[in-house]
Design a protein around this motif. Sequence first.
Motif: not given
Lengths: 261, 261
Positions: B71-81
Amino acid sequence: MTTIGENATIYREQHRVTYYECDQTGRATLATLINIAVLASEDQSDALGLTTAHVQSYGVGWVVTQYAIDVTRMPRQDETVTIAVRGSAYNPYFAFREFWIQDEQGEQLAYITSIWVLMSQEKRKIVKIIPALVTPYHSEAVKRIPRLPRPIHFEADTQTISKPYRVRFFDIDPNRHVNNAHYFDWLLDTLPAAFLLQHDLQHVDVRYENEVQYGHTVTAQVNQLPVAEDGTVTTSHVIQVGEEKCCEVTIRWQPTTQPQA
Amino acid sequence: MTTIGENATIYREQHRVTYYECDQTGRATLATLINIAVLASEDQSDALGLTTAHVQSYGVGWVVTQYAIDVTRMPRQDETVTIAVRGSAYNPYFAFREFWIQDEQGEQLAYITSIWVLMSQEKRKIVKIIPALVTPYHSEAVKRIPRLPRPIHFEADTQTISKPYRVRFFDIDPNRHVNNAHYFDWLLDTLPAAFLLQHDLQHVDVRYENEVQYGHTVTAQVNQLPVAEDGTVTTSHVIQVGEEKCCEVTIRWQPTTQPQA
């Protein structure tokens, strides 16, 4: 049928129901239904500039106190549903919000009404509705908002099923409170698996009374009432922390039309 | 860096991370990361005609035995991955699948490798990989697939934290098994909230050994190892049902760069 709120702005968005939002029969869970409804309302609020941060800048936050949920058919895995929401009306202390969930053919799957209050963040007390926080929804100012049905008063008896649930770290969502949709996972999990597999939700009345906290162990209790003449079954639920009632719920079920193995 | 699987077809899809998929700091949970990865792989399979029903018509089902998660950075709320997945390679008994999760700028958020086996549905035994179930992915037939790191062997000591978790009705997903992403909610919930708020996941090694069942009460245990010179901390986890080990997990953490209240 109320005509209140006809001038309120309706916000719509789509959601694809994923496998991890469904139970083992492929039906969306009740928690999912509420999660996607609240997501749509948060998106409407954000679109109108009424972000959580903006609401908090008034020293308050929205808290739901009641839901009345009509389910025609639960969304199923991989369906893309449309959620419509509007902040229909408010009076000095209560706001009334409605949600409609439809399938791809425009058939209604669920209709949800709800009552919300503004809570002061410091005192954790209900405060008067702040007009600046509701007028952007074109909410109607009314004297009386519709009364939602009160759940049956829960009374434990010798048939009551009772299970403990410890509130976990991941039950707390980015609003910094226990996501109260999780209450439904606790409430329904108390019922026998065979019952859940053989019944579909038809109607749910929910009344929240006190918030649960991380680390609490809540007790969920359920009574199953006698089967009605039309074949529906009602279950009466309560969640407590010690002697303190956190929420009371009544659910009406019908035998499932898609029996499961 | 392996070059295995270069000819395998990459499938991509997008996912918007919702508030109810995040923890109180707005980071997607580890369970969410796995849920959206597996969703993408199921969508790839469906698109290739390799639906669950089709796989089951061979009397088998896919079961994951190991994950290694960077994990480089956990996705955050409201991000579209964007999730990219490929069924990279297989040998007679094991299939190797990779996932990449990127943010809207194309920056890598996570890279997941995994090992899968085919389980006979009747005997619950591992069977040989059936080529018809992997060649549509343009999976490479190889002698040896990459070995994923084995989690540290868990050994309880006087500092071990241990918590019980009863497997609930809604832990079972439409695949009719306990969604093993839920194991992560149990594993991480055993850690103190202060630790979870002050650390970010960097790497996770997971090895599944035995399936848990509805109604089981599992015990999740964790040891925190001494802080390394570079400031990272390793935690060693196990989930057991009685004396039977269900899964072992090692996690490396770094102090969070976005400290939380």
